[in-house]
Structure formats: structure tokens, C-alpha cells
Design an enzyme around this catalytic site. Structure first.
Site, PDB file in Angstrom:
ATOM      1  N   GLU A   1       0.852  -1.199   0.000  1.00  0.00           N
ATOM      2  CA  GLU A   1       0.000   0.000   0.000  1.00  0.00           C
ATOM      3  C   GLU A   1       0.881   1.239   0.000  1.00  0.00           C
ATOM      4  OE1 GLU A   1      -1.944   1.354   3.459  1.00  0.00           O
ATOM      5  OE2 GLU A   1      -0.423   0.599   4.820  1.00  0.00           O
TER       6      GLU A   1
ATOM      7  N   ASN B   1       0.998   4.871   1.887  1.00  0.00           N
ATOM      8  CA  ASN B   1       0.412   5.636   3.001  1.00  0.00           C
ATOM      9  C   ASN B   1       0.634   7.127   2.806  1.00  0.00           C
ATOM     10  OD1 ASN B   1      -0.416   3.511   5.034  1.00  0.00           O
ATOM     11  ND2 ASN B   1       1.701   2.921   4.633  1.00  0.00           N
TER      12      ASN B   1
ATOM     13  N   SER C   1       4.258   6.262  10.211  1.00  0.00           N
ATOM     14  CA  SER C   1       4.993   6.340  11.478  1.00  0.00           C
ATOM     15  C   SER C   1       6.287   5.533  11.457  1.00  0.00           C
ATOM     16  CB  SER C   1       4.083   5.906  12.627  1.00  0.00           C
ATOM     17  OG  SER C   1       3.641   4.616  12.389  1.00  0.00           O
TER      18      SER C   1
ATOM     19  N   LYS D   1      -7.420   2.713  -0.217  1.00  0.00           N
ATOM     20  CA  LYS D   1      -7.133   1.434  -0.893  1.00  0.00           C
ATOM     21  C   LYS D   1      -7.884   1.349  -2.227  1.00  0.00           C
ATOM     22  CE  LYS D   1      -5.090  -0.327   3.010  1.00  0.00           C
ATOM     23  NZ  LYS D   1      -4.964   0.766   3.931  1.00  0.00           N
TER      24      LYS D   1
ATOM     25  N   LYS E   1      -9.885  -5.848   1.682  1.00  0.00           N
ATOM     26  CA  LYS E   1      -9.526  -4.656   2.471  1.00  0.00           C
ATOM     27  C   LYS E   1     -10.607  -3.580   2.442  1.00  0.00           C
ATOM     28  CE  LYS E   1      -4.569  -5.018   1.557  1.00  0.00           C
ATOM     29  NZ  LYS E   1      -3.326  -4.253   1.276  1.00  0.00           N
TER      30      LYS E   1
ATOM     31  N   GLY F   1      -4.024   1.871   9.608  1.00  0.00           N
ATOM     32  CA  GLY F   1      -3.580   1.645  10.989  1.00  0.00           C
ATOM     33  C   GLY F   1      -3.481   0.180  11.378  1.00  0.00           C
TER      34      GLY F   1
ATOM     35  N   ARG G   1       9.818  -3.788   8.748  1.00  0.00           N
ATOM     36  CA  ARG G   1       9.057  -4.398   9.842  1.00  0.00           C
ATOM     37  C   ARG G   1       9.028  -5.900   9.625  1.00  0.00           C
ATOM     38  NH1 ARG G   1       3.607  -1.247   9.202  1.00  0.00           N
ATOM     39  NH2 ARG G   1       4.327  -1.426   7.062  1.00  0.00           N
TER      40      ARG G   1
HETATM   41  P1  ADP Z   1      -3.000  -0.697   6.745  1.00  0.00           P
HETATM   42  O1  ADP Z   1      -3.237   0.587   6.027  1.00  0.00           O
HETATM   43  O2  ADP Z   1      -4.031  -0.977   7.783  1.00  0.00           O
HETATM   44  O3  ADP Z   1      -1.598  -0.823   7.246  1.00  0.00           O
HETATM   45  P2  ADP Z   1      -2.249  -2.716   4.766  1.00  0.00           P
HETATM   46  O4  ADP Z   1      -2.755  -2.757   3.385  1.00  0.00           O
HETATM   47  O5  ADP Z   1      -0.835  -2.261   4.932  1.00  0.00           O
HETATM   48  O6  ADP Z   1      -3.248  -1.834   5.650  1.00  0.00           O
HETATM   49  O7  ADP Z   1      -2.410  -4.138   5.410  1.00  0.00           O
HETATM   50  C1  ADP Z   1      -1.954  -4.438   6.728  1.00  0.00           C
HETATM   51  C2  ADP Z   1      -0.973  -5.604   6.692  1.00  0.00           C
HETATM   52  O8  ADP Z   1      -1.582  -6.744   6.092  1.00  0.00           O
HETATM   53  C3  ADP Z   1       0.289  -5.366   5.880  1.00  0.00           C
HETATM   54  O9  ADP Z   1       1.284  -4.721   6.661  1.00  0.00           O
HETATM   55  C4  ADP Z   1       0.690  -6.767   5.467  1.00  0.00           C
HETATM   56  O10 ADP Z   1       1.421  -7.410   6.503  1.00  0.00           O
HETATM   57  C5  ADP Z   1      -0.648  -7.469   5.319  1.00  0.00           C
HETATM   58  N1  ADP Z   1      -1.063  -7.433   3.901  1.00  0.00           N
HETATM   59  C6  ADP Z   1      -1.733  -6.445   3.293  1.00  0.00           C
HETATM   60  N2  ADP Z   1      -1.920  -6.716   1.972  1.00  0.00           N
HETATM   61  C7  ADP Z   1      -1.341  -7.916   1.758  1.00  0.00           C
HETATM   62  C8  ADP Z   1      -1.200  -8.758   0.616  1.00  0.00           C
HETATM   63  N3  ADP Z   1      -1.705  -8.409  -0.563  1.00  0.00           N
HETATM   64  N4  ADP Z   1      -0.527  -9.931   0.762  1.00  0.00           N
HETATM   65  C9  ADP Z   1      -0.034 -10.294   1.963  1.00  0.00           C
HETATM   66  N5  ADP Z   1      -0.146  -9.557   3.078  1.00  0.00           N
HETATM   67  C10 ADP Z   1      -0.792  -8.376   2.993  1.00  0.00           C
HETATM   68 MG    MG Z   2      -1.831   2.119   5.645  1.00  0.00          MG
HETATM   69 MG    MG Z   3       0.108  -0.876   6.085  1.00  0.00          MG
END
Ligand code: ADP
Ligand code: MG
Ligand code: MG
Length: 482
Positions: free
Chosen positions: A148, A150, A155, A314, A372, A377, A458
Site C-alpha cells: 500500500e 500511506n 509512522s 485502498k 480490504k 492503521g 518491519r
Molecule cells: P493498513 O493501512 O491498515 O496498514 P495494509 O494494506 O498495509 O493496511 O495491510 C496491513 C498488513 O496486512 C500489511 O502490513 C501486510 O502485513 C498485510 N497485507 C496487506 N496486503 C497484503 C497482501 N496483498 N498480501 C499479503 N499480506 C498483505
Molecule cells: Mg496504511
Molecule cells: Mg500498512
């Protein structure tokens, strides 16, 4: 996924040395401000604990790290261009409005300030683009796929830089692996890059005595990551930060009726920097929404502006993956191709033919997808077997406010993480974030600053779906380039 993709890791180290290293990591963190507030007793602000960190840096392919860095300025500019396109934003948000109050409220503020006339054309972006590695079938090399982008409250820039320093320190004690060479641990300027962006925005505002206002929550556990930004901004750029909650801004903030300057505690606010304001829980009452409207109406430079926040949705990421969209905003075909190569499969869940097809795929093969909502967060996504019941439960319009993403399956690596004084050894997955510092003016082509702002790694256990550090899923790490 091949378990031999990464070299033998972590370094072979005796149990006794491991305990020494653990105590070193805890004490180094406490001595250097690599700390967070404990989960309980938050009202007593005199307690700290070490931040969750990995004991060793994690192997990460140098080539893909370089690629992620190289993409950042192009992503920064792409998101700026999207933020300037009223029709695109309206099209993207159309599917979500009516079923998602949070996005509805943001969009209403966007429309309102647009109608009233934007008094501050400059926006500051302190972004972070996040990636996971994936090794395509039969390939020997990994490539990055974007998780994604941000645009609000990105942070850990300060604690990330400190974690790199911790790892540099600990390798001086136990240089037990030939992989742990000095040039394998890349420099990370994320400690100073965000303050530099804030300082530049402050300078552009043009009122030397004005302050930067950080929008915060009460009882913030990650307060020290934020404090480091404050110290660096003051020490390197002589600019003060004040910390205010949205409720306080509503109670104490005023707009100058002529200039639209935002005034609080008798101080003029040059830059409003949001470290809150990205989730519904941070807007429990109308007060918080009124505060957001007040800020958006003001002349202060917002980080992010409401339009930057909206394009971080998203849904926008999913639309960008549709044919021709990136290419519309990125005119250099080579650059557009590079950006597109970092996209994982993304699908709408609306009533379009693509949306209906995606629903069928997700019902049949849920373990290959992540669903999603429009949230930030961490902790909001729906995985694998939880997807079909969720899809069945939702009406078509409710479904449209989600997106479906192909599950990325990163290679596993062994490491040891340190959380609340306890070591946990196991197979891990790392997510790389690259910070982007961008200042844009009015119109899609006005670029005042476009920089790479360092990185965040991370790391989490292989069985953990989500990735947030603040939400307790992951630890802060640093890359060991191989
Ligand atoms: P947020 O904005 O809440 O951080 P993310 O899209 O980053 O949302 O999703 C949170 C976590 O979920 C990511 O840090 C990752 O570990 C996992 N994740 C998100 N999308 C994927 C994906 N397509 N494949 C595998 N893990 C994912
Ligand atoms: Mg995010
Ligand atoms: Mg994220």
C-alpha cells in the site's frame, strides 16, 4: 516458499551470548530513546519500555531494496497528480460513499473546502510506500510488490533509524556472521528527513514565528517516535512543534477572518501535521470532525491535505491497477511500466463485471486473497476463510466499499525478535517501507520538493496476517542487504 531462499540465518550464537545480546538490545534501546510507552498505566507518563525490535537485521535483497528506493519519487509525484484531479477523486469515492461514514465525512470536507476555495495551495506529503517480496514460480530472484501507499501518519521514521543504529552497535559485539558487514547495513536518514520536509513547508508558509502543530491522540504509545521529529525540527531547523488533539483544536483553535491563519494558544500554525485523524475511533464526536474542517479551511499547510488523504485510500490503489490509469498520470512509458511492475493483482468488489468476477474468485479460492476496507492503521483486513462469509453477508453496495487483493507470499527467513523483554525465534516475513517527502503546489505539475526519506523494515512471524508494529503484530527491524 523455499526456506533456503535466504542464507543460513540468524548467526549461530551460543545461548549465553544470546542473553548478553538481548540485554544489550534492551539497555541500548532504553539509553537511546528506542522506546514506547507500556500498554498499561498510560496515564502515568513516566514509564517507558524498549520498542519491539528484531535482534539481528534481516536479510533483504539489495537489488529489490534499490528498486524500491528508485520508485519513490515517481510514486510521490503520481499521488500528487491524483490529488489534483477532482474527477478522479470523485469517481474513486463514489463507490464508497453511502456505506462508509468515515470516508463520507472526509469527502464532505473535501467538497466543502473545494467549493469555498482552497486558501493554501501547498501540501506536504510525508508518505511511506510499503512492499513485500515475492519470488515468482521457478525464479531465483525476488521482486517487490507494493502492499500500500500511506499518505497519512506514516509512522516509525525515528524508531526505524534508531533500530538501524542498534543493529550497527550489536554487530560490534557479536560479528559472528560474515554477512554482517558494515556496508550491508544501509544508511537510513528517516530520523531527519521528515523534520526536513516539515521545516521546508514551514519556510514556504513564510512566517518565521509560526509553529508546526502535530495532531495527536491522548495516551499515544508511540509518542517517542513523534518526539524525535520534534527535537530534530527544533535543533536542526529552529522550528517549534506543539501537540494538540482534535478535540483541543476544536475548543481552542480559531481562524483569522481575513487571512484564514489558524491560531491556537496565541500562536499561528504554519503546518498541521496529522499523527491522528486516519480512523473512525479518532473521531468519536462531531467535535473532531469540526476540528478537521477548521484545519482544512485554514491557511496552514496540511500534512496531509484532505485530498492527499483521500488518494491514499485502498480504492485508489485498486483503480490505479486498472488498464491505462497509471499511464494517464505518468507520461514516461518506462517509468509507468516500472511503477506498474510493483503492483500486485488488485480487484474491485463492486457490481461491475470485474467486481462480479472477483467475488467468484474469492469465494472459490479465498486463501489466495486479502479483502480490504478503506481503513488505515492495521488490523482491518479480512483473510482466507473469513472472506466468503463476509462476502455473503454484505449487500452489493457494502461490498463495493472493499477491494480484493492477491495475497503476496513472501519468502521466509529465520530471525529472533525481542518483544517486552522476551526473545521469540522463528520463521519471519519482512515488509519494507520507503519514506517519501513531497511538497506540491497548485496544479499537477508544481513540485517544490520530491525526495526519498529513508526506510523502515518491519518483521513479523510467518503465521501473522497483519503487519503493524503499533497494533502488536510486527517488530521494527533493519535490512541487511545481500
Ligand atoms: P493498513 O493501512 O491498515 O496498514 P495494509 O494494506 O498495509 O493496511 O495491510 C496491513 C498488513 O496486512 C500489511 O502490513 C501486510 O502485513 C498485510 N497485507 C496487506 N496486503 C497484503 C497482501 N496483498 N498480501 C499479503 N499480506 C498483505
Ligand atoms: Mg496504511
Ligand atoms: Mg500498512
Amino acid at each position: 516458499m523455499s526456506e533456503t531462499f535466504f542464507p543460513e540465518y540468524p548467526p549461530n550464537i551460543s545461548d549465553e551470548n544470546l542473553q548478553t545480546l538481548k540485554n544489550l538490545a534492551i539497555d541500548w534501546s532504553l539509553s537511546h530513546g528506542l522506546v514506547i510507552r507500556p500498554p498499561t498505566n498510560l496515564s502515568n507518563n513516566s514509564f517507558v519500555m524498549h520498542a519491539p525490535v528484531s535482534l539481528f537485521p534481516s536479510p533483504f535483497p539489495r537489488k529489490t531494496y534499490d528498486e524500491a528506493i528508485e520508485l519513490q519519487p515517481a510514486f510521490n509525484l503520481l499521488f500528487h497528480r491524483l490529488s489534483q484531479d477532482f474527477e478522479f477523486i470523485t469517481h474513486a469515492i463514489k463507490e464508497i460513499t453511502g456505506v462508509d461514514d468515515f470516508v463520507d465525512n472526509l469527502y464532505k470536507i473535501y467538497l466543502k473546502v473545494k467549493e469555498e476555495g482552497i486558501v493554501q495551495p501547498i501540501s506536504l506529503g510525508l508518505h511511506r510506500s510499503d512492499y513485500l517480496l515475492q519470488v515468482p514460480p521457478n525464479a531465483t530472484e525476488a521482486n517487490i510488490l507494493q502492499v500500500e501507499f500511506n499518505t497519512i501518519s506514516s509512522s516509525f521514521s525515528s524508531l526505524s533509524s534508531l533500530t538501524g543504529d542498534l543493529h550497527k552497535q550489536s554487530t560490534k559485539y557479536f560479528n559472528s556472521s560474515e554477512l554482517l558487514k558494515k556496508d550491508s547495513l544501509p544508511l537510513n536518514d528517516s530520523m531527519t528527513s521528515l523534520p526536513k520536509g516539515l521545516a521546508k513547508a514551514h519556510e514556504l508558509y513564510g512566517s518565521p514565528n509560526a509553529v508546526v502543530m502535530m495532531v495527536v491522540i491522548d495516551e499515544e504509545r508511540n509518542a517517542f517516535d513523534q518526539r524525535w521529529i520534534e527535537y530534530n525540527l527544533l535543533n536542526n531547523h529552529t522550528v517549534h512543534i506543539i501537540r494538540k488533539t482534535l478535540a483541543e483544536i476544536n475548543d481552542q483553535g480559531k481562524l483569522d477572518s481575513k487571512t484564514k491563519a489558524l491560531i491556537i494558544d496565541g500562536k499561528e500554525v504554519a503546518v498541521t501535521y496529522f499523527r491522528s485523524g486516519y480512523s473512525p475511533e479518532q473521531h468519536p464526536t462531531k467535535k473532531e470532525w469540526d476540528a478537521r474542517l477548521l484545519i482544512e479551511r485554514s491557511k496552514s499547510i496540511k500534512c496531509p491535505s484532505i485530498s492527499y488523504q483521500l488518494v491514499g485510500a485502498k480504492k485508489v490503489q485498486q483503480l490505479l491497477a486498472m488498464p491505462g490509469i497509471v499511464e494517464k498520470y505518468v507520461t514516461d512509458p518506462t517509468e509507468a511500466k516500472k511503477l506498474r511492475a510493483s503492483f500486485a493483482g488488485l480487484h474491485p468488489l463492486d457490481s461491475s463485471p470485474e467486481g462480479e468476477a472477483a467475488v467468484k474468485l474469492a469465494m472459490k479460492n479465498p486463501e489466495s486473497y486479502v479483502m480490504k476496507p478503506q481503513r488505515e492503521g492495521g488490523g482491518n483486513n479480512i483473510y482466507a476463510n473469513d472472506i466468503p462469509p463476509m462476502l455473503s453477508k454484505l449487500s452489493v453496495s457494502e461490498r463495493s466499499s472493499y477491494i480484493l487483493m492477491d495475497l503476496i507470499q513472501p519468502p521466509l527467513m529465520k530471525n529472533i525478535i525481542l518483544r517486552q523483554g522476551e526473545l521469540i525465534k522463528g520463521e519471519m516475513i519482512s515488509e519494507l517501507g520507503i519514506y517519501g517527502i513531497f511538497i506540491g503546489g497548485e496544479g499537477e505539475n508544481e513540485v517544490i520538493m520530491n525526495e526519498i526519506g529513508g526506510h523502515l523494515l518491519r518483521t513479523k512471524g510467518r503465521k501473522t496476517n497483519e503487519g503493524g508494529v503499533a497494533t502488536g503484530f510486527a517488530v521494527i527491524d533493519s535490512p541487511l542487504l545481500i
